[in-house]
Design a protein around this motif. Structure first.
Motif, PDB file in Angstrom:
ATOM      1  N   PRO A  20       0.820  -1.208   0.000  1.00 29.45           N
ATOM      2  CA  PRO A  20       0.000   0.000   0.000  1.00 29.45           C
ATOM      3  C   PRO A  20       0.858   1.264   0.000  1.00 29.45           C
ATOM      4  O   PRO A  20       0.730   2.106   0.873  1.00 29.45           O
ATOM      5  CB  PRO A  20      -0.765  -0.126   1.317  1.00 29.45           C
ATOM      6  N   ARG A  21       1.751   1.411  -1.000  1.00 32.05           N
ATOM      7  CA  ARG A  21       2.586   2.610  -1.029  1.00 32.05           C
ATOM      8  C   ARG A  21       1.730   3.839  -1.283  1.00 32.05           C
ATOM      9  O   ARG A  21       0.966   3.890  -2.237  1.00 32.05           O
ATOM     10  CB  ARG A  21       3.656   2.491  -2.115  1.00 32.05           C
ATOM     11  N   GLU A  22       1.861   4.808  -0.385  1.00 33.55           N
ATOM     12  CA  GLU A  22       1.204   6.087  -0.607  1.00 33.55           C
ATOM     13  C   GLU A  22       2.301   7.099  -0.834  1.00 33.55           C
ATOM     14  O   GLU A  22       3.122   7.337   0.036  1.00 33.55           O
ATOM     15  CB  GLU A  22       0.393   6.481   0.632  1.00 33.55           C
ATOM     16  N   ARG A  23       2.287   7.680  -2.012  1.00 35.17           N
ATOM     17  CA  ARG A  23       3.367   8.623  -2.330  1.00 35.17           C
ATOM     18  C   ARG A  23       3.194   9.901  -1.527  1.00 35.17           C
ATOM     19  O   ARG A  23       2.088  10.330  -1.254  1.00 35.17           O
ATOM     20  CB  ARG A  23       3.345   8.954  -3.817  1.00 35.17           C
ATOM     21  N   SER A  24       4.327  10.485  -1.161  1.00 35.12           N
ATOM     22  CA  SER A  24       4.238  11.761  -0.433  1.00 35.12           C
ATOM     23  C   SER A  24       4.947  12.839  -1.243  1.00 35.12           C
ATOM     24  O   SER A  24       5.683  12.541  -2.174  1.00 35.12           O
ATOM     25  CB  SER A  24       4.853  11.638   0.954  1.00 35.12           C
ATOM     26  N   THR A  25       4.713  14.082  -0.851  1.00 39.85           N
ATOM     27  CA  THR A  25       5.379  15.179  -1.552  1.00 39.85           C
ATOM     28  C   THR A  25       6.866  15.110  -1.256  1.00 39.85           C
ATOM     29  O   THR A  25       7.273  14.869  -0.129  1.00 39.85           O
ATOM     30  CB  THR A  25       4.874  16.549  -1.050  1.00 39.85           C
ATOM     31  N   GLN A  26       7.646  15.346  -2.296  1.00 35.60           N
ATOM     32  CA  GLN A  26       9.083  15.244  -2.105  1.00 35.60           C
ATOM     33  C   GLN A  26       9.711  16.602  -1.864  1.00 35.60           C
ATOM     34  O   GLN A  26       9.280  17.607  -2.419  1.00 35.60           O
ATOM     35  CB  GLN A  26       9.708  14.562  -3.322  1.00 35.60           C
ATOM     36  N   GLY A  27      10.722  16.589  -1.005  1.00 34.33           N
ATOM     37  CA  GLY A  27      11.398  17.825  -0.669  1.00 34.33           C
ATOM     38  C   GLY A  27      12.846  17.805  -1.117  1.00 34.33           C
ATOM     39  O   GLY A  27      13.188  17.206  -2.134  1.00 34.33           O
ATOM     40  N   ALA A  28      13.688  18.441  -0.334  1.00 30.49           N
ATOM     41  CA  ALA A  28      15.111  18.538  -0.667  1.00 30.49           C
ATOM     42  C   ALA A  28      15.791  17.185  -0.491  1.00 30.49           C
ATOM     43  O   ALA A  28      15.309  16.345   0.257  1.00 30.49           O
ATOM     44  CB  ALA A  28      15.759  19.563   0.260  1.00 30.49           C
TER      45      ALA A  28
ATOM     46  N   GLU B  60      20.858  10.219  -5.004  1.00 27.05           N
ATOM     47  CA  GLU B  60      20.328  10.962  -3.863  1.00 27.05           C
ATOM     48  C   GLU B  60      18.953  10.431  -3.485  1.00 27.05           C
ATOM     49  O   GLU B  60      18.278   9.786  -4.298  1.00 27.05           O
ATOM     50  CB  GLU B  60      20.250  12.452  -4.191  1.00 27.05           C
ATOM     51  N   VAL B  61      18.583  10.666  -2.239  1.00 27.76           N
ATOM     52  CA  VAL B  61      17.240  10.309  -1.784  1.00 27.76           C
ATOM     53  C   VAL B  61      16.640  11.560  -1.157  1.00 27.76           C
ATOM     54  O   VAL B  61      17.257  12.197  -0.304  1.00 27.76           O
ATOM     55  CB  VAL B  61      17.273   9.167  -0.737  1.00 27.76           C
ATOM     56  N   ARG B  62      15.447  11.928  -1.642  1.00 26.30           N
ATOM     57  CA  ARG B  62      14.824  13.164  -1.187  1.00 26.30           C
ATOM     58  C   ARG B  62      13.917  12.946   0.015  1.00 26.30           C
ATOM     59  O   ARG B  62      13.464  11.828   0.264  1.00 26.30           O
ATOM     60  CB  ARG B  62      13.984  13.763  -2.319  1.00 26.30           C
ATOM     61  N   ALA B  63      13.651  14.001   0.714  1.00 27.87           N
ATOM     62  CA  ALA B  63      12.662  13.948   1.788  1.00 27.87           C
ATOM     63  C   ALA B  63      11.344  13.465   1.195  1.00 27.87           C
ATOM     64  O   ALA B  63      10.956  13.904   0.114  1.00 27.87           O
ATOM     65  CB  ALA B  63      12.491  15.338   2.398  1.00 27.87           C
ATOM     66  N   GLY B  64      10.700  12.544   1.853  1.00 33.33           N
ATOM     67  CA  GLY B  64       9.412  12.048   1.376  1.00 33.33           C
ATOM     68  C   GLY B  64       9.499  10.942   0.348  1.00 33.33           C
ATOM     69  O   GLY B  64       8.484  10.479  -0.161  1.00 33.33           O
ATOM     70  N   GLU B  65      10.728  10.520   0.062  1.00 31.99           N
ATOM     71  CA  GLU B  65      10.907   9.553  -1.030  1.00 31.99           C
ATOM     72  C   GLU B  65      11.352   8.182  -0.514  1.00 31.99           C
ATOM     73  O   GLU B  65      12.118   8.078   0.428  1.00 31.99           O
ATOM     74  CB  GLU B  65      11.977  10.096  -1.993  1.00 31.99           C
ATOM     75  N   VAL B  66      10.856   7.133  -1.182  1.00 33.54           N
ATOM     76  CA  VAL B  66      11.383   5.785  -0.950  1.00 33.54           C
ATOM     77  C   VAL B  66      12.145   5.367  -2.191  1.00 33.54           C
ATOM     78  O   VAL B  66      11.578   5.289  -3.287  1.00 33.54           O
ATOM     79  CB  VAL B  66      10.265   4.746  -0.692  1.00 33.54           C
ATOM     80  N   VAL B  67      13.440   5.144  -2.040  1.00 36.82           N
ATOM     81  CA  VAL B  67      14.239   4.663  -3.164  1.00 36.82           C
ATOM     82  C   VAL B  67      14.602   3.211  -2.911  1.00 36.82           C
ATOM     83  O   VAL B  67      15.112   2.864  -1.840  1.00 36.82           O
ATOM     84  CB  VAL B  67      15.517   5.515  -3.345  1.00 36.82           C
ATOM     85  N   GLY B  68      14.287   2.366  -3.868  1.00 38.68           N
ATOM     86  CA  GLY B  68      14.623   0.943  -3.761  1.00 38.68           C
ATOM     87  C   GLY B  68      15.994   0.701  -4.363  1.00 38.68           C
ATOM     88  O   GLY B  68      16.341   1.315  -5.373  1.00 38.68           O
ATOM     89  N   LEU B  69      16.765  -0.162  -3.741  1.00 38.54           N
ATOM     90  CA  LEU B  69      18.069  -0.513  -4.287  1.00 38.54           C
ATOM     91  C   LEU B  69      18.023  -2.006  -4.602  1.00 38.54           C
ATOM     92  O   LEU B  69      18.056  -2.841  -3.706  1.00 38.54           O
ATOM     93  CB  LEU B  69      19.168  -0.181  -3.269  1.00 38.54           C
ATOM     94  N   ALA B  70      17.920  -2.290  -5.898  1.00 35.35           N
ATOM     95  CA  ALA B  70      17.756  -3.683  -6.314  1.00 35.35           C
ATOM     96  C   ALA B  70      19.064  -4.220  -6.880  1.00 35.35           C
ATOM     97  O   ALA B  70      19.985  -3.463  -7.176  1.00 35.35           O
ATOM     98  CB  ALA B  70      16.637  -3.791  -7.355  1.00 35.35           C
ATOM     99  N   GLY B  71      19.123  -5.515  -7.046  1.00 37.51           N
ATOM    100  CA  GLY B  71      20.323  -6.137  -7.593  1.00 37.51           C
ATOM    101  C   GLY B  71      20.418  -7.559  -7.111  1.00 37.51           C
ATOM    102  O   GLY B  71      19.694  -7.956  -6.207  1.00 37.51           O
ATOM    103  N   LEU B  72      21.308  -8.307  -7.721  1.00 43.09           N
ATOM    104  CA  LEU B  72      21.493  -9.673  -7.268  1.00 43.09           C
ATOM    105  C   LEU B  72      22.349  -9.641  -6.011  1.00 43.09           C
ATOM    106  O   LEU B  72      23.062  -8.671  -5.760  1.00 43.09           O
ATOM    107  CB  LEU B  72      22.202 -10.489  -8.346  1.00 43.09           C
TER     108      LEU B  72
END
Ligand SMILES: Nc1ncnc2c1ncn2[C@@H]1O[C@H](COP(=O)(O)OP(=O)(O)OP(=O)(O)O)[C@@H](O)[C@H]1O
Ligand SMILES: [Mg+2]
Length: 498
Positions: free
Chosen positions: A246-254, A274-286
């Motif tokens: 249930p990802r709910e996106r949020s407003t992104q900041g700096a 970079e990863v911004r405020a309000g952001e989820v960054v996934g790091l994928a790979g084997l």
């Protein structure tokens, strides 16, 4: 007469403040894979510890080959042909691989340990599970997935009739899981009975024959392994679970986390993002792509050779975990036992590890406030415990993982790095952790998440970075990220600069 190799009736076990088992019946036949399913804290590990002699039941009976058996010690279990692969490894990291494989029963000649025979036998066992490791290497040099394969090899060495596996796949990669399943099928054909615990529902139909469902310490159902997943979930948690991601996106900041040209020779190279405020960054790979190594370097747990890390615009000194924590960085490590927890301390103390440090440094410790905050976080995460004073060592695996996450929630880390956050977490609790991630980003925090669970990465990330062989091979928006596009980058197919 009975065809069951193992029969359990009315098993009960109480610990101070908790009823861990509250009437368990369980049957095991030769040549079957019997899955134990249940939420975190349902009693799965406790049950198998009674079968392996680690714990003793308060009430109830265990029958082996139709005869009541008293399994009081590990030796008793071994005599009955029962071998166990524990969720919490039973290995000694400082010893060599070979010594671990033959823990307590090394080959001897004229009374002294025959090292040559030990290494040869170790090599054979490692070959059976397809692990390419030096038997003379210290176990801790292997990494968690290969350590698990050593645990499996060790159990094979015991030539068991009953093999119990407590979440063996939690730390394995897809290809290692396939190898494990091939071994399991081979053992089945030889008539070995297998007890298999997993939180990965899709594995049940793949490898299982029957499923016993535990809920609140009681066995509530025994069903065939091809029972639909939603039905299994309903049996397990007593309700159905909607909305896996249930990802709910949020407003992104700096940008809160900036990583520039990070390089550690031979390990990873020129990693920038970079990863911004309000952001989820996934790091994928084997596995082996270098993701854990990169985040450990960012957090200061490992060194790097060049590059720069900034939190909230300020550069972090290299290799200093304390500075990273003070700057507002948190890391939930992939190895919770080794790096995330103080096992002998209470839940309250573990939750307060970061905040207490800070408070002590500031010269003002508000113990009552701390305790209240710890209670709130434990409640929020649904930690199943007898109380905040319970030793973390005695929590179930999934509940220990919740405590590691809770520690950083309490510390209010601006940037939270999660390395395999839902490993060992049951289906219901997973959704709760996703909701927590949502509320963190809604509150302006930034999240960087490593996960080998591709649906989880796709379902929860606003943006996906992919690594292969120590380099970032691509970046995908949530819309572009699919199983195929991520996998293509993960094997290093696209954008490769040869
Ligand atoms: N030695 C102990 N002392 C006190 N409580 C214990 C002890 N061992 C287990 N418990 C408690 O018994 C309950 C059942 O734990 P168990 O480890 O069997 O759960 P589990 O089903 O294996 O969960 P998970 O999926 O998280 O591994 C939990 O509430 C746990 O805290
Ligand atoms: Mg367990």
């Amino acid at each position: 007469m009975t065809e069951e190799i193992l029969r359990v009736r009315g098993l009960r076990k109480r610990f101070p403040g908790v009823v861990a088992l509250d009437g368990v019946d369980f049957d095991l036949r030769p040549g079957e894979v019997h899955v134990l399913l249940g939420e975190n804290g349902a009693g799965k590990s406790t049950l198998i510890k009674m079968l392996s002699g680690a714990y003793h039941p308060d009430e109830g009976q265990i029958f082996v080959d139709g005869r009541e058996a008293a399994i009081r010690t590990a030796e008793d279990a071994q005599r009955h042909g029962v071998a166990t692969i524990y969720q919490e490894f039973n290995l000694v990291p400082q010893l060599t691989v070979a010594e671990n494989l033959m823990l307590g029963r090394p080959p001897r000649r004229f009374g002294i340990v025959d090292k040559k025979a030990m290494y040869r036998h170790a090599r054979e066992l490692l070959d059976r599970v397809g692990v390419d490791a030096d038997p003379r290497a210290p176990l801790e040099s292997l990494g968690i997935a290969r350590m698990q394969m050593v645990e499996i090899a060790k159990a094979l060495g015991l030539r068991a009739r009953v093999l119990i596996m407590d979440e063996p796949t939690a730390v394995l990669t897809t290809s290692e899981v396939e190898r494990l399943f091939a071994i399991v099928r081979q053992l089945k054909r030889q008539g070995v009975a297998i007890v298999f615990i997993t939180h990965h529902l899709e594995e049940i139909a793949q490898i299982g024959d029957r499923v016993t469902v535990l809920r609140d310490g009681a066995s509530v159902a025994e069903v065939p392994a091809d029972t639909p997943e939603d039905e299994l979930v309903r049996l397990m948690v007593g309700r159905s679970i909607e909305q896996q991601y249930p990802r709910e996106r949020s407003t992104q900041g700096a940008p809160l986390l900036e990583v520039r040209n990070l390089t550690r020779e031979g390990v990873f190279e020129d990693v920038s993002f970079e990863v911004r405020a309000g952001e989820v960054v996934g790091l994928a790979g084997l596995v082996g792509a270098g993701r854990t190594e990169v985040v450990r370097a960012i957090f200061g747990a490992d060194p790097y050779d060049s590059g720069e890390v900034l939190v909230d615009g300020r550069p972090l000194p290299r290799g200093k975990v304390t500075a990273a924590m003070e700057a507002g960085l948190g890391l939930v490590p992939e190895d919770r036992k080794g790096q995330g927890l103080v096992l002998g301390a209470s839940i309250r103390e573990n939750l307060g590890l970061v905040t207490m440090r800070r408070a002590t440094k500031a010269g003002f410790v508000d113990r009552a406030g701390q305790a209240k905050a710890a209670a709130r976080v434990a409640e929020q995460l649904g930690v199943r415990m007898s109380g905040l004073g319970q030793e973390v060592r005695t929590l179930s695996g999934g509940n220990q993982q919740k405590v590691v996450i809770g520690k950083w929630l309490l510390a209010d880390a601006k940037v939270l790095i999660l390395d395999e956050p839902t490993r060992g977490i049951d289906v219901g609790a997973k959704v709760e952790i996703y909701q927590l991630i949502n509320s963190l980003t809604a509150g302006g925090h930034a999240v960087l998440m490593i996960s080998s669970d591709l649906p989880e990465v796709l379902g929860m990330s606003d943006r996906v970075l992919v690594m292969a062989r120590g380099r970032l091979t691509g970046e995908l928006s949530a819309a572009e990220a699919t199983q195929d596009s991520v996998m293509a980058l993960a094997v290093g197919e696209l954008e490769e600069t040869a």
